[in-house]
Write a protein that holds these residues in place. Sequence first.
Motif, PDB file in Angstrom:
ATOM      1  N   PHE A  87      66.958  67.719  55.039  1.00 35.01           N
ATOM      2  CA  PHE A  87      66.226  68.507  56.029  1.00 35.01           C
ATOM      3  C   PHE A  87      65.288  67.610  56.821  1.00 35.01           C
ATOM      4  CE2 PHE A  87      67.102  71.305  52.409  1.00 35.01           C
ATOM      5  CZ  PHE A  87      67.799  72.337  53.041  1.00 35.01           C
ATOM      6  N   ASN A  88      65.077  67.952  58.112  1.00 40.12           N
ATOM      7  CA  ASN A  88      64.111  67.224  58.916  1.00 40.12           C
ATOM      8  C   ASN A  88      62.703  67.764  58.655  1.00 40.12           C
ATOM      9  OD1 ASN A  88      63.795  69.601  60.409  1.00 40.12           O
ATOM     10  ND2 ASN A  88      65.186  68.925  62.041  1.00 40.12           N
ATOM     11  N   LYS A  89      61.716  67.251  59.390  1.00 41.46           N
ATOM     12  CA  LYS A  89      60.327  67.628  59.134  1.00 41.46           C
ATOM     13  C   LYS A  89      60.048  69.095  59.439  1.00 41.46           C
ATOM     14  CE  LYS A  89      58.570  62.963  59.941  1.00 41.46           C
ATOM     15  NZ  LYS A  89      57.696  62.076  60.771  1.00 41.46           N
ATOM     16  N   ARG A  90      60.902  69.711  60.247  1.00 41.34           N
ATOM     17  CA  ARG A  90      60.729  71.135  60.564  1.00 41.34           C
ATOM     18  C   ARG A  90      61.498  72.041  59.603  1.00 41.34           C
ATOM     19  NH1 ARG A  90      61.615  68.615  65.476  1.00 41.34           N
ATOM     20  NH2 ARG A  90      63.805  69.282  65.466  1.00 41.34           N
ATOM     21  N   GLY A  91      62.099  71.457  58.587  1.00 36.15           N
ATOM     22  CA  GLY A  91      62.833  72.241  57.615  1.00 36.15           C
ATOM     23  C   GLY A  91      64.256  72.585  58.033  1.00 36.15           C
ATOM     24  N   GLU A  92      64.729  71.994  59.125  1.00 29.75           N
ATOM     25  CA  GLU A  92      66.082  72.261  59.610  1.00 29.75           C
ATOM     26  C   GLU A  92      67.066  71.298  58.959  1.00 29.75           C
ATOM     27  OE1 GLU A  92      64.495  73.459  64.110  1.00 29.75           O
ATOM     28  OE2 GLU A  92      65.290  71.458  63.658  1.00 29.75           O
ATOM     29  N   PRO A  93      68.246  71.765  58.583  1.00 29.04           N
ATOM     30  CA  PRO A  93      69.225  70.884  57.923  1.00 29.04           C
ATOM     31  C   PRO A  93      69.820  69.868  58.895  1.00 29.04           C
ATOM     32  CG  PRO A  93      70.186  73.041  58.315  1.00 29.04           C
ATOM     33  CD  PRO A  93      68.732  73.154  58.700  1.00 29.04           C
ATOM     34  N   TYR A  94      69.993  68.655  58.418  1.00 27.71           N
ATOM     35  CA  TYR A  94      70.688  67.636  59.201  1.00 27.71           C
ATOM     36  C   TYR A  94      72.196  67.886  59.122  1.00 27.71           C
ATOM     37  CZ  TYR A  94      66.652  64.517  59.906  1.00 27.71           C
ATOM     38  OH  TYR A  94      65.461  63.961  60.304  1.00 27.71           O
ATOM     39  N   PRO A  95      72.909  67.882  60.267  1.00 30.79           N
ATOM     40  CA  PRO A  95      74.364  68.113  60.225  1.00 30.79           C
ATOM     41  C   PRO A  95      75.134  66.967  59.592  1.00 30.79           C
ATOM     42  CG  PRO A  95      73.677  67.558  62.445  1.00 30.79           C
ATOM     43  CD  PRO A  95      72.411  67.727  61.649  1.00 30.79           C
ATOM     44  N   PHE A  96      74.535  65.777  59.517  1.00 30.37           N
ATOM     45  CA  PHE A  96      75.247  64.631  58.968  1.00 30.37           C
ATOM     46  C   PHE A  96      74.727  64.226  57.586  1.00 30.37           C
ATOM     47  CE2 PHE A  96      71.618  62.624  60.938  1.00 30.37           C
ATOM     48  CZ  PHE A  96      71.564  63.158  62.215  1.00 30.37           C
ATOM     49  N   TYR A  97      74.127  65.180  56.865  1.00 30.34           N
ATOM     50  CA  TYR A  97      73.665  64.916  55.492  1.00 30.34           C
ATOM     51  C   TYR A  97      74.853  64.524  54.614  1.00 30.34           C
ATOM     52  CZ  TYR A  97      71.965  65.974  50.778  1.00 30.34           C
ATOM     53  OH  TYR A  97      71.639  65.910  49.439  1.00 30.34           O
ATOM     54  N   ARG A  98      74.685  63.446  53.867  1.00 32.06           N
ATOM     55  CA  ARG A  98      75.675  62.921  52.927  1.00 32.06           C
ATOM     56  C   ARG A  98      76.966  62.459  53.611  1.00 32.06           C
ATOM     57  NH1 ARG A  98      75.042  61.935  47.184  1.00 32.06           N
ATOM     58  NH2 ARG A  98      72.902  62.535  46.798  1.00 32.06           N
ATOM     59  N   THR A  99      76.858  62.054  54.875  1.00 34.29           N
ATOM     60  CA  THR A  99      78.005  61.456  55.559  1.00 34.29           C
ATOM     61  C   THR A  99      77.715  59.974  55.791  1.00 34.29           C
ATOM     62  OG1 THR A  99      77.171  61.941  57.779  1.00 34.29           O
ATOM     63  CG2 THR A  99      78.552  63.614  56.720  1.00 34.29           C
ATOM     64  N   GLN A 100      78.790  59.201  56.005  1.00 30.05           N
ATOM     65  CA  GLN A 100      78.654  57.780  56.275  1.00 30.05           C
ATOM     66  C   GLN A 100      77.835  57.583  57.553  1.00 30.05           C
ATOM     67  OE1 GLN A 100      79.873  55.550  54.222  1.00 30.05           O
ATOM     68  NE2 GLN A 100      80.099  53.590  55.280  1.00 30.05           N
TER      69      GLN A 100
END
Length: 828
Positions: A705-718
């Motif tokens: 998650f970013n600082k605003r609590g929004e999920p990153y779309p590329f979490y756990r990707t290369q």
Amino acid sequence: MLVFKHLFVTVLNKIYVCLGKKVISMFFKRMILLVIFITTVSYGQVVNVNGVVLSEDNKTLSNVEIGLVSSNGEYNTEVKSGVDGSYTFMNVPYGHYTIVYSYNNFSDFKTIEVSKANVYFELKVEGQHKVLDNIDIVIQNKKQQLERTGYAMNVISIDNAAYQSVQTNELLDRSAGVKIRQDGGLGSKVSYNINGLSGRSVRIFIDGVPAENFGSAFSINSIPPASIERIEVYKGVVPAYLSQDALGGAINIVLKQKRTSSLNVSGSYGSFNTNQYNVNGSYRADNGLTVNGTAFYNYSDNNYRVYGPMIRTSDAEGNITYLTKGAKRFNDAYESYGTQVNVGFTDVKWADKFFIGTVLSKGYKEQQHGSTMEKVYGDRHSRRNSEMIALNYDKKDFLVDGLQFKVDASYGNYTRQVIDTVGIMYDWSGKPTYDKDGNIIYHNGKAEVGDKQSMRKDLDKSFALRANLSYEFIKNNILHVNYFHNTFKRSVTDPKEHPVVQSLINTRDLQKDILSISYENISFNERLRTNLFYKNYNQKATSNEPERIDKDNYKINQSVITKKFDGYGLSLSYRVWDSFYLLTSYEKAIRMPAEEELFGNSSENLLSAILLEPEKSTNANIGFNAGPFRLGDHVLSVNATYFYRDTKDMIRLIPDDSRGEYAKYENLENVLSRGIDVELNYSFREKLMFNFTVSKFDVLFNTEFNKRGEPYPFYRTQIRNEPSLKLNANLSYTFKDLFKKGNSLNVYYNVYYVEEFHRNWKNVGGAGLDIIPAQYPNDIGAMYQLHNKKTTISFDAKNIFNQHIYDNFGLQKPGRAFYVKVTHSFFN
């Protein structure tokens, strides 16, 4: 002797005039001269080892082959007995050695200790045929010694590569776990990736001294393999003696510093008008006076063809034509030349090594495009100049037995200038573009980059000091204390700048201090080697940069950033049996932002990023080193390492604008790297050689998650622009006694493979996502050496199938190329 003193004083005065009074005070000069005169009466701690070879009935034997090898593998030479059976090895340092000798079908060996009172050794050839096909002598060469210390590392031996038309970076790229990221041909920007960590996370050293202290014109890019003894690659955990904040690993280039007389010259010519020439030599007098030197010249037009959707032209009507057959690069020439000279004493009573040296080099580089190949330049170029003076001192048993003292100090002036004053707009035809009226089109501001012309000159000054004390207070218990200090100052001038800006103070300063303490223990009958270490880091960065307020008014925007951190770790090596070692290491590592990352680099369109945070990482490695195992004529060795890196605030290079002109560094919040490296070596009768390396690693963006609590779309990707699989295979065969006894021909085949990877984030962008395709360039070559071992001729063909090879963000590297190289040694 007076001639040598005069030569030494002359060199010192030349250096003094070149670098100025601030570098060497008159007091310092007089102290050095005092040392020279005192040491003229000193005698070296080397002796001539001699003896005689006798038959069983005590008759002398001639033409017996005799080899002398030190216990650490550093001294290795051969002679033959004379007509009276006598033999002599010249200038042998004190220590433990093995003499190996053979005569007809007989061979044997004996271990000896060389000292002042022990220099004559009688060798006996027995009557019965005694053949030692595999002489069981435990002699670890330098490669084996280093690779078994507990650190995850490779040692690259230069060997035949010194005679081939290969770059030092190519040798590194073949090593397990190492990926060279290069923007183009000879002289282009290079970054080093070790197990997924890259950029300045991987520190480069030359003889243990940070490479940035030598200047950009004297670097891995320009140093030829012929001048290199070996290359040490540390993956992850780095030994404390290197005294730097190397978070992702380190590459240490060890230059040749022979303590005998030698002189070698080489020259090569090949595709794209590539010229490379090198001279290196050494001289040592009986009283220990030693001179080492190397000089090099590199040039290439780099006019290879490039392909792709960015390779296009446009006419006066704005119609775009895509060049499906590609286009030649036309503003990418590179030239560099320089010399390194060390003068001092070796193996004398007061020093094992004492050198005063200088590095002088210059470079010229044209710039074809920005961070991508979209926008092409036709006149923009840069010039570089480096001047450095260095002092090196090393002494074992310093003041007391068991205490070793080493110090390296250097001061350098480095100038880098970017020239962008024409501003003509070019396309990939290599010609200027025209408007409807037939007039040449110019960029806004008549500069190819930015909105104004530039003749910016960065004047960098750097002072570095590294001191090391090692004390074996109890047998097999050693305490190491290392201190590293570096002061970097940059002033910026540009006659094309606004007069108000020119009148302002425009400087960048960086000061770094690193203290490291380590304890080394060897126990359990020398099976277990343990190394514990602690590091303390301090850095202060100051930037005084002009900031525009309105059209004619500027102010200085000052930033001062101070950082302090601690790190610690350990390495373990356990010898299960003589040819099998278990290795593991762990470190809490810190890496401070470097000067280029903080302050930028105008010659490479790199913007400043003064607010970068240090990288923090937990590094762990576990692996084994097995071999060499001998089975008749077959020899096999293999090593493997599993690695784990949990990195916070990873510093990465990214494009900074949509036009692909600029780039800058950024912090990634959390990155997880894990994978495995494997290296296998096989030989048959020392004729057939096979080397295979494979590296599989994931470099994953690990913040959900970013600082605003929004999920990153590329979490756990290369992470973008990062391959995850590479392998290299090299096969060579040597034909001995070809055409004439003693002549040899070595042929080789090399294939390199990199799996496809994404230029941007894998799951961002949808259809049409840019993919850097899988690539597997194939190289072949042959090397013919004459019987006297003095002259070698080699031929190399690179990328023989002319595959399109891409790297950083799709930048293309050279296609098929051919090279010829001739090497001659004036002394065996």
